[in-house]
Design a protein around this motif. Structure first.
Motif, PDB file in Angstrom:
ATOM      1  N   GLY A  84      25.938  71.261 -99.427  1.00  0.00           N
ATOM      2  CA  GLY A  84      27.119  71.183 -98.572  1.00  0.00           C
ATOM      3  C   GLY A  84      26.873  70.349 -97.328  1.00  0.00           C
ATOM      4  N   ILE A  85      25.683  70.499 -96.720  1.00  0.00           N
ATOM      5  CA  ILE A  85      25.341  69.722 -95.527  1.00  0.00           C
ATOM      6  C   ILE A  85      25.253  68.241 -95.869  1.00  0.00           C
ATOM      7  CG2 ILE A  85      23.530  69.315 -93.824  1.00  0.00           C
ATOM      8  CD1 ILE A  85      22.876  72.318 -93.992  1.00  0.00           C
ATOM      9  N   VAL A  86      24.615  67.923 -96.982  1.00  0.00           N
ATOM     10  CA  VAL A  86      24.468  66.526 -97.389  1.00  0.00           C
ATOM     11  C   VAL A  86      25.837  65.898 -97.662  1.00  0.00           C
ATOM     12  CG1 VAL A  86      23.607  65.032 -99.234  1.00  0.00           C
ATOM     13  CG2 VAL A  86      22.124  66.803 -98.246  1.00  0.00           C
ATOM     14  N   THR A  87      26.710  66.627 -98.329  1.00  0.00           N
ATOM     15  CA  THR A  87      28.057  66.113 -98.599  1.00  0.00           C
ATOM     16  C   THR A  87      28.793  65.818 -97.301  1.00  0.00           C
ATOM     17  OG1 THR A  87      28.187  67.343-100.673  1.00  0.00           O
ATOM     18  CG2 THR A  87      30.262  66.622 -99.697  1.00  0.00           C
ATOM     19  N   GLU A  88      28.670  66.720 -96.319  1.00  0.00           N
ATOM     20  CA  GLU A  88      29.304  66.506 -95.012  1.00  0.00           C
ATOM     21  C   GLU A  88      28.767  65.247 -94.340  1.00  0.00           C
ATOM     22  OE1 GLU A  88      29.445  68.681 -90.606  1.00  0.00           O
ATOM     23  OE2 GLU A  88      28.921  69.838 -92.404  1.00  0.00           O
ATOM     24  N   LEU A  89      27.456  65.038 -94.391  1.00  0.00           N
ATOM     25  CA  LEU A  89      26.853  63.882 -93.728  1.00  0.00           C
ATOM     26  C   LEU A  89      27.267  62.571 -94.395  1.00  0.00           C
ATOM     27  CD1 LEU A  89      23.288  65.363 -93.142  1.00  0.00           C
ATOM     28  CD2 LEU A  89      24.985  64.836 -91.381  1.00  0.00           C
ATOM     29  N   PHE A  90      27.261  62.538 -95.724  1.00  0.00           N
ATOM     30  CA  PHE A  90      27.670  61.316 -96.409  1.00  0.00           C
ATOM     31  C   PHE A  90      29.145  61.003 -96.132  1.00  0.00           C
ATOM     32  CE2 PHE A  90      23.680  61.408 -98.560  1.00  0.00           C
ATOM     33  CZ  PHE A  90      23.495  60.135 -99.098  1.00  0.00           C
ATOM     34  N   ASP A  91      29.968  62.040 -96.062  1.00  0.00           N
ATOM     35  CA  ASP A  91      31.385  61.831 -95.763  1.00  0.00           C
ATOM     36  C   ASP A  91      31.566  61.308 -94.336  1.00  0.00           C
ATOM     37  OD1 ASP A  91      34.328  62.275 -96.329  1.00  0.00           O
ATOM     38  OD2 ASP A  91      34.065  63.595 -94.602  1.00  0.00           O
ATOM     39  N   ALA A  92      30.863  61.911 -93.375  1.00  0.00           N
ATOM     40  CA  ALA A  92      30.982  61.470 -91.983  1.00  0.00           C
ATOM     41  C   ALA A  92      30.486  60.044 -91.812  1.00  0.00           C
ATOM     42  CB  ALA A  92      30.200  62.425 -91.073  1.00  0.00           C
ATOM     43  N   ALA A  93      29.399  59.688 -92.506  1.00  0.00           N
ATOM     44  CA  ALA A  93      28.866  58.333 -92.405  1.00  0.00           C
ATOM     45  C   ALA A  93      29.831  57.315 -93.000  1.00  0.00           C
ATOM     46  CB  ALA A  93      27.506  58.256 -93.101  1.00  0.00           C
ATOM     47  N   SER A  94      30.482  57.663 -94.106  1.00  0.00           N
ATOM     48  CA  SER A  94      31.399  56.723 -94.751  1.00  0.00           C
ATOM     49  C   SER A  94      32.659  56.508 -93.931  1.00  0.00           C
ATOM     50  CB  SER A  94      31.761  57.234 -96.149  1.00  0.00           C
ATOM     51  OG  SER A  94      32.539  58.423 -96.069  1.00  0.00           O
ATOM     52  N   ARG A  95      33.077  57.506 -93.135  1.00  0.00           N
ATOM     53  CA  ARG A  95      34.309  57.404 -92.362  1.00  0.00           C
ATOM     54  C   ARG A  95      34.085  56.921 -90.938  1.00  0.00           C
ATOM     55  NH1 ARG A  95      36.248  61.674 -90.971  1.00  0.00           N
ATOM     56  NH2 ARG A  95      34.757  63.243 -91.699  1.00  0.00           N
ATOM     57  N   ARG A  96      32.831  56.804 -90.520  1.00  0.00           N
ATOM     58  CA  ARG A  96      32.569  56.452 -89.124  1.00  0.00           C
ATOM     59  C   ARG A  96      33.046  55.044 -88.801  1.00  0.00           C
ATOM     60  NH1 ARG A  96      30.139  57.427 -84.519  1.00  0.00           N
ATOM     61  NH2 ARG A  96      29.269  55.667 -83.396  1.00  0.00           N
ATOM     62  N   LYS A  97      33.655  54.900 -87.627  1.00  0.00           N
ATOM     63  CA  LYS A  97      34.080  53.605 -87.093  1.00  0.00           C
ATOM     64  C   LYS A  97      33.409  53.389 -85.745  1.00  0.00           C
ATOM     65  CE  LYS A  97      38.648  53.659 -89.301  1.00  0.00           C
ATOM     66  NZ  LYS A  97      38.454  54.950 -90.006  1.00  0.00           N
ATOM     67  N   ALA A  98      33.253  52.139 -85.378  1.00  0.00           N
ATOM     68  CA  ALA A  98      32.627  51.811 -84.096  1.00  0.00           C
ATOM     69  C   ALA A  98      33.380  52.492 -82.961  1.00  0.00           C
ATOM     70  CB  ALA A  98      32.618  50.301 -83.888  1.00  0.00           C
ATOM     71  N   GLY A  99      32.628  53.119 -82.069  1.00  0.00           N
ATOM     72  CA  GLY A  99      33.229  53.809 -80.933  1.00  0.00           C
ATOM     73  C   GLY A  99      33.521  55.272 -81.161  1.00  0.00           C
TER      74      GLY A  99
ATOM     75  N   GLU B 145      13.183  74.685 -98.663  1.00  0.00           N
ATOM     76  CA  GLU B 145      13.602  73.780 -99.747  1.00  0.00           C
ATOM     77  C   GLU B 145      14.896  73.055 -99.385  1.00  0.00           C
ATOM     78  OE1 GLU B 145      10.798  76.719-101.319  1.00  0.00           O
ATOM     79  OE2 GLU B 145      12.636  76.889-100.110  1.00  0.00           O
ATOM     80  N   ASP B 146      15.761  73.701 -98.581  1.00  0.00           N
ATOM     81  CA  ASP B 146      16.960  73.028 -98.086  1.00  0.00           C
ATOM     82  C   ASP B 146      16.588  71.797 -97.274  1.00  0.00           C
ATOM     83  OD1 ASP B 146      19.138  74.479 -99.101  1.00  0.00           O
ATOM     84  OD2 ASP B 146      18.908  76.020 -97.582  1.00  0.00           O
ATOM     85  N   LEU B 147      15.623  71.966 -96.373  1.00  0.00           N
ATOM     86  CA  LEU B 147      15.210  70.849 -95.523  1.00  0.00           C
ATOM     87  C   LEU B 147      14.602  69.727 -96.354  1.00  0.00           C
ATOM     88  CD1 LEU B 147      13.653  72.781 -92.499  1.00  0.00           C
ATOM     89  CD2 LEU B 147      15.968  71.890 -92.750  1.00  0.00           C
ATOM     90  N   ASP B 148      13.800  70.075 -97.344  1.00  0.00           N
ATOM     91  CA  ASP B 148      13.218  69.050 -98.219  1.00  0.00           C
ATOM     92  C   ASP B 148      14.316  68.302 -98.976  1.00  0.00           C
ATOM     93  OD1 ASP B 148      10.704  69.833 -97.406  1.00  0.00           O
ATOM     94  OD2 ASP B 148      10.350  71.123 -99.156  1.00  0.00           O
ATOM     95  N   HIS B 149      15.313  69.044 -99.433  1.00  0.00           N
ATOM     96  CA  HIS B 149      16.410  68.424-100.180  1.00  0.00           C
ATOM     97  C   HIS B 149      17.204  67.465 -99.280  1.00  0.00           C
ATOM     98  CE1 HIS B 149      19.578  68.129-103.248  1.00  0.00           C
ATOM     99  NE2 HIS B 149      20.420  68.167-102.223  1.00  0.00           N
ATOM    100  N   ILE B 150      17.478  67.874 -98.048  1.00  0.00           N
ATOM    101  CA  ILE B 150      18.212  67.008 -97.113  1.00  0.00           C
ATOM    102  C   ILE B 150      17.425  65.733 -96.845  1.00  0.00           C
ATOM    103  CG2 ILE B 150      19.031  66.826 -94.736  1.00  0.00           C
ATOM    104  CD1 ILE B 150      19.662  69.844 -94.876  1.00  0.00           C
TER     105      ILE B 150
END
Length: 278
Positions: free
Chosen positions: A165-180, A196-201
């Motif tokens: 779930g954390i990884v999905t959130e990060l990939f989504d936020a990175a894809s939607r990020r705009k300058a500023g 194991e969560d930390l290793d997976h992330i």
């Protein structure tokens, strides 16, 4: 019996330590780096090196004042300076709070000077000053993959609980990020997770080329991932104990950057040092 509830634990008589017991708290960061003016040691033999050194310091001061209002990054070369003049510049610059290395070809080292926003950058055997909120390579080369990102659909094990779930959130936020955009922060310290969560992330995000250390108040270690605009940001106290573990989706975490006010102060302080050298 239906509807019976046990009283909550951790409250009431006996839940708090006796006055005779010593409460131990985690040590917090102590000691803060502050600005101290640095005057180079100049003897009569080096008198001829003063004018070219002052010319470089003057260009750096002008760049600080300009970038404080206009932004960007400016480069002041040092290759033309004689060894004695470079010593004067190096002694004036000193070492500030932030240092960094960027792997790759060529490897790069950056050290912030005592003047915030003025960076001494070594790359490919050459050295230069870069003036700005951070060196240009922090933006251009930080996410070059040293270990490629496995992605949001990396295989998991039974011990991995919250990482997908954390990884999905990060990939989504990175894809939607705009300058500023404001930084999107995931505070791992406040989230339940397994080792194991930390290793997976870490495997899902990969490893980027940049490693940055800020020593302003305690230590903050910033590491780029292989996913563009995603950084690990970890704060440690003076005992080198991790006290905040987070991931930021931003172009560069604020803890690394020089603010406009910092650059204005650096312009003024550089001029004061130049007057003292004269």
């Amino acid at each position: 019996m239906q509807g019976f509830q046990f009283p909550p634990t951790g409250f009431g008589v006996g839940s708090q330590p006796d006055d005779s017991e010593k409460v131990e708290w985690m040590p917090m960061p102590s000691g803060m780096a502050t600005y101290e003016p640095r005057l180079p040691e100049i003897d009569d033999v080096e008198a001829a090196a003063i004018p070219p050194a002052l010319e470089v310091l003057g260009r750096a001061a002008e760049a600080c004042a300009r970038i404080a209002t206009e932004g960007g990054v400016e480069v002041v070369t040092l290759d033309h300076l004689a060894p004695a003049a470079r010593v004067i510049v190096a002694q004036t610059m000193g070492e500030g709070e932030v240092s960094a290395k960027i792997e790759g070809a060529p490897p790069l080292r950056a050290q912030e000077s005592v003047f915030a926003g003025v960076w001494v950058v070594s790359e490919g055997g050459a050295e230069r000053l870069e003036i700005g909120r951070a060196p240009a390579a922090f933006f251009a080369r930080a996410f070059d993959p040293i270990e490629h990102a496995a992605g949001p659909f990396a295989p998991t094990s039974n011990a991995v609980v919250n990482a997908p779930g954390i990884v999905t959130e990060l990939f989504d936020a990175a894809s939607r990020r705009k300058a500023g955009d404001a930084a999107h922060v995931v505070n791992l310290t406040l989230l339940p997770h397994t080792p194991e969560d930390l290793d997976h992330i870490a495997a899902a995000l990969g490893k980027g080329a940049a490693e940055i250390l800020s020593r302003g108040y305690g230590n903050c270690r910033v590491s780029a991932t292989a996913l563009h605009n995603v950084w690990f940001v970890r704060f440690y106290n003076s005992m080198d104990t991790l006290i905040l573990d987070s991931i930021e989706v931003t172009d560069l975490p604020e803890v690394v950057c020089a603010a406009a006010e910092d650059l204005e102060d650096s312009a003024e302080r550089l001029r004061e040092v130049m007057d003292a050298i004269r």
